[in-house]
Design a protein around this motif. Structure first.
Motif, PDB file in Angstrom:
ATOM      1  N   CYS A   1      55.920  70.643  21.845  1.00 18.62           N
ATOM      2  CA  CYS A   1      56.240  71.428  20.651  1.00 18.62           C
ATOM      3  C   CYS A   1      55.073  72.339  20.316  1.00 18.62           C
ATOM      4  CB  CYS A   1      56.541  70.511  19.464  1.00 18.62           C
ATOM      5  SG  CYS A   1      57.978  69.437  19.683  1.00 18.62           S
ATOM      6  N   ILE A   2      55.353  73.340  19.494  1.00 17.28           N
ATOM      7  CA  ILE A   2      54.313  74.259  19.032  1.00 17.28           C
ATOM      8  C   ILE A   2      54.447  74.464  17.530  1.00 17.28           C
ATOM      9  CG2 ILE A   2      54.214  75.484  21.239  1.00 17.28           C
ATOM     10  CD1 ILE A   2      55.847  77.739  19.898  1.00 17.28           C
ATOM     11  N   ASP A   3      53.371  74.928  16.939  1.00 16.49           N
ATOM     12  CA  ASP A   3      53.398  75.307  15.527  1.00 16.49           C
ATOM     13  C   ASP A   3      53.698  76.804  15.470  1.00 16.49           C
ATOM     14  OD1 ASP A   3      53.061  75.827  12.872  1.00 16.49           O
ATOM     15  OD2 ASP A   3      51.002  75.089  12.737  1.00 16.49           O
ATOM     16  N   GLU A   4      54.936  77.150  15.225  1.00 14.42           N
ATOM     17  CA  GLU A   4      55.340  78.552  15.212  1.00 14.42           C
ATOM     18  C   GLU A   4      54.609  79.364  14.145  1.00 14.42           C
ATOM     19  OE1 GLU A   4      59.783  79.400  16.982  1.00 14.42           O
ATOM     20  OE2 GLU A   4      59.609  78.873  14.859  1.00 14.42           O
ATOM     21  N   ALA A   5      54.111  78.688  13.120  1.00 13.24           N
ATOM     22  CA  ALA A   5      53.418  79.395  12.036  1.00 13.24           C
ATOM     23  C   ALA A   5      51.963  79.682  12.371  1.00 13.24           C
ATOM     24  CB  ALA A   5      53.495  78.576  10.748  1.00 13.24           C
ATOM     25  N   SER A   6      51.482  79.161  13.500  1.00  9.74           N
ATOM     26  CA  SER A   6      50.080  79.344  13.850  1.00  9.74           C
ATOM     27  C   SER A   6      49.792  80.786  14.239  1.00  9.74           C
ATOM     28  CB  SER A   6      49.699  78.425  15.014  1.00  9.74           C
ATOM     29  OG  SER A   6      48.411  78.739  15.489  1.00  9.74           O
ATOM     30  N   PRO A   7      48.663  81.335  13.756  1.00 13.36           N
ATOM     31  CA  PRO A   7      48.263  82.691  14.150  1.00 13.36           C
ATOM     32  C   PRO A   7      47.844  82.765  15.620  1.00 13.36           C
ATOM     33  CG  PRO A   7      46.557  81.669  12.811  1.00 13.36           C
ATOM     34  CD  PRO A   7      47.743  80.766  12.751  1.00 13.36           C
TER      35      PRO A   7
ATOM     36  N   THR B   1      53.320  87.995  20.279  1.00 17.65           N
ATOM     37  CA  THR B   1      53.965  88.589  21.461  1.00 17.65           C
ATOM     38  C   THR B   1      53.126  89.700  22.093  1.00 17.65           C
ATOM     39  OG1 THR B   1      55.163  90.124  20.013  1.00 17.65           O
ATOM     40  CG2 THR B   1      56.277  88.065  20.615  1.00 17.65           C
ATOM     41  N   LYS B   2      51.952  90.000  21.505  1.00 19.00           N
ATOM     42  CA  LYS B   2      51.146  91.111  22.015  1.00 19.00           C
ATOM     43  C   LYS B   2      49.803  90.678  22.581  1.00 19.00           C
ATOM     44  CE  LYS B   2      53.240  94.488  18.869  1.00 19.00           C
ATOM     45  NZ  LYS B   2      53.003  95.490  17.790  1.00 19.00           N
ATOM     46  N   GLU B   3      49.143  89.719  21.937  1.00 14.11           N
ATOM     47  CA  GLU B   3      47.814  89.298  22.374  1.00 14.11           C
ATOM     48  C   GLU B   3      47.834  87.888  22.934  1.00 14.11           C
ATOM     49  OE1 GLU B   3      44.955  89.756  19.300  1.00 14.11           O
ATOM     50  OE2 GLU B   3      45.561  91.789  18.777  1.00 14.11           O
ATOM     51  N   GLY B   4      46.901  87.610  23.859  1.00 16.29           N
ATOM     52  CA  GLY B   4      46.770  86.275  24.403  1.00 16.29           C
ATOM     53  C   GLY B   4      47.423  86.115  25.764  1.00 16.29           C
TER      54      GLY B   4
ATOM     55  N   LYS C   1      54.914  74.526  10.997  1.00 14.71           N
ATOM     56  CA  LYS C   1      56.293  74.736  11.429  1.00 14.71           C
ATOM     57  C   LYS C   1      56.427  74.316  12.888  1.00 14.71           C
ATOM     58  CE  LYS C   1      59.968  78.232  11.688  1.00 14.71           C
ATOM     59  NZ  LYS C   1      60.280  79.687  11.605  1.00 14.71           N
ATOM     60  N   VAL C   2      56.607  73.019  13.094  1.00 13.24           N
ATOM     61  CA  VAL C   2      56.663  72.468  14.447  1.00 13.24           C
ATOM     62  C   VAL C   2      58.078  72.568  15.008  1.00 13.24           C
ATOM     63  CG1 VAL C   2      56.388  70.372  15.821  1.00 13.24           C
ATOM     64  CG2 VAL C   2      54.732  70.917  14.035  1.00 13.24           C
ATOM     65  N   VAL C   3      58.200  73.172  16.189  1.00 15.70           N
ATOM     66  CA  VAL C   3      59.493  73.315  16.859  1.00 15.70           C
ATOM     67  C   VAL C   3      59.305  73.022  18.341  1.00 15.70           C
ATOM     68  CG1 VAL C   3      60.326  75.042  15.219  1.00 15.70           C
ATOM     69  CG2 VAL C   3      59.166  75.772  17.313  1.00 15.70           C
ATOM     70  N   PRO C   4      60.344  72.530  19.028  1.00 15.22           N
ATOM     71  CA  PRO C   4      60.247  72.318  20.475  1.00 15.22           C
ATOM     72  C   PRO C   4      60.057  73.644  21.199  1.00 15.22           C
ATOM     73  CG  PRO C   4      62.120  71.121  19.553  1.00 15.22           C
ATOM     74  CD  PRO C   4      61.629  72.043  18.479  1.00 15.22           C
ATOM     75  N   LEU C   5      59.190  73.648  22.189  1.00  8.35           N
ATOM     76  CA  LEU C   5      58.971  74.850  22.987  1.00  8.35           C
ATOM     77  C   LEU C   5      60.180  75.079  23.878  1.00  8.35           C
ATOM     78  CD1 LEU C   5      56.952  77.080  23.723  1.00  8.35           C
ATOM     79  CD2 LEU C   5      56.067  75.556  25.509  1.00  8.35           C
ATOM     80  N   ASN C   6      60.680  76.334  23.894  1.00  9.01           N
ATOM     81  CA  ASN C   6      61.893  76.672  24.638  1.00  9.01           C
ATOM     82  C   ASN C   6      61.633  77.903  25.498  1.00  9.01           C
ATOM     83  OD1 ASN C   6      64.567  78.224  24.936  1.00  9.01           O
ATOM     84  ND2 ASN C   6      65.250  76.193  24.262  1.00  9.01           N
TER      85      ASN C   6
ATOM     86  N   HIS D   1      61.219  81.279  23.408  1.00  7.79           N
ATOM     87  CA  HIS D   1      59.812  81.651  23.391  1.00  7.79           C
ATOM     88  C   HIS D   1      59.385  82.352  24.681  1.00  7.79           C
ATOM     89  CE1 HIS D   1      59.994  77.996  20.643  1.00  7.79           C
ATOM     90  NE2 HIS D   1      59.619  78.971  19.840  1.00  7.79           N
ATOM     91  N   ALA D   2      60.304  83.004  25.338  1.00 10.57           N
ATOM     92  CA  ALA D   2      60.042  83.628  26.641  1.00 10.57           C
ATOM     93  C   ALA D   2      58.922  84.651  26.601  1.00 10.57           C
ATOM     94  CB  ALA D   2      61.322  84.276  27.169  1.00 10.57           C
ATOM     95  N   THR D   3      58.795  85.372  25.511  1.00 13.74           N
ATOM     96  CA  THR D   3      57.783  86.439  25.426  1.00 13.74           C
ATOM     97  C   THR D   3      56.555  86.026  24.612  1.00 13.74           C
ATOM     98  OG1 THR D   3      58.814  87.399  23.448  1.00 13.74           O
ATOM     99  CG2 THR D   3      59.581  88.193  25.599  1.00 13.74           C
TER     100      THR D   3
END
Length: 241
Positions: A112-118, A122-125, A9-14, A18-20
């Protein structure tokens, strides 16, 4: 060859959407376990030639160099059941995950990022944004993507030039396992060494001056890795007793 392959699920990074969002490294290379080839940049040929057969696949834009990772569909012989990559050099196409560069209307790079990637949550990393600005982690990823994006242009030029010089021929190799099973490399091309030796001196000088000649010979040398790829498949599927 599917351009995005293991991306779902590739989407442009925003920076607002995607602030959090946070990112952590992949737990392994399981995401690439069902990919039997990946595109290569021309700058990778010397490192990749020590590990993989390098071939050329067809695309609407022209020949695309690729590292051959398997002989069957949906099978990467370099990724084990534990998700580890069994080779010293890992192609940049694989290492850029879960990020991916896209081309904008003016040819500019879009992150872009793969939004479906594990890898994302919003909590780890590590955060992607800090106070609305790219974090050091994102800056590092963007630099890598920029280098990759620029490398694609050089690589496209190489493929088109090889085609224009008539140096590519369809691969006619047949790989045979120890149990007699055969695999043919369909739809792939390699440099025709005979035609390379027949090039006019000015064409050879051109390829030497721009660094392409060394890249071509790295490709030709890499074809010797096909036997090692067959051995990998034989070990994964040993003959029945």
């Amino acid at each position: 060859m599917a351009e995005l392959m293991f991306y779902e699920k590739v989407v442009p990074l925003n920076d607002k959407v995607h602030a959090t969002l946070r990112v952590r490294p992949p737990a392994g290379f399981g995401y690439a376990a069902k990919t039997n080839s990946v595109p290569l940049l021309a700058s990778e040929f010397f490192d990749a030639a020590r590990e993989y057969p390098i071939v050329f696949a067809r695309s609407p834009e022209g020949p695309v160099p690729a590292a051959l990772l398997g002989l069957r569909d949906a099978e990467n012989l370099y990724v084990g059941a534990d998700g580890k990559w069994d080779a010293r050099y890992i192609p940049a196409f694989v290492r850029r995950y879960p990020f991916v560069p896209a081309k904008g209307p003016q040819g500019e790079m879009i992150v872009c990022i793969d939004e479906a990637s594990p890898c994302f949550g919003t909590k780890e990393g590590e955060p992607l944004f800090v106070d609305g600005k790219p974090s050091p982690q994102l800056d590092h990823a963007m630099k890598f993507l920029s280098e990759f994006h620029n490398g694609v242009t050089v690589t496209d030029t190489l493929g088109k030039r090889l085609e224009a010089l008539g140096l590519l021929r369809q691969a006619d190799s047949v790989a045979q396992l120890h149990d007699g099973t055969q695999f043919r490399l369909n739809g792939l091309s390699v440099v025709d060494e005979t035609k390379l030796r027949q090039l006019k001196p000015e064409a050879v000088q051109e390829l030497f001056a721009n660094g392409s000649l060394g890249v071509i010979y790295a490709h030709l040398t890499s074809l010797g890795n096909l036997g090692a790829l067959v051995d990998r498949l034989s070990r994964r599927n040993p003959p029945q007793k």
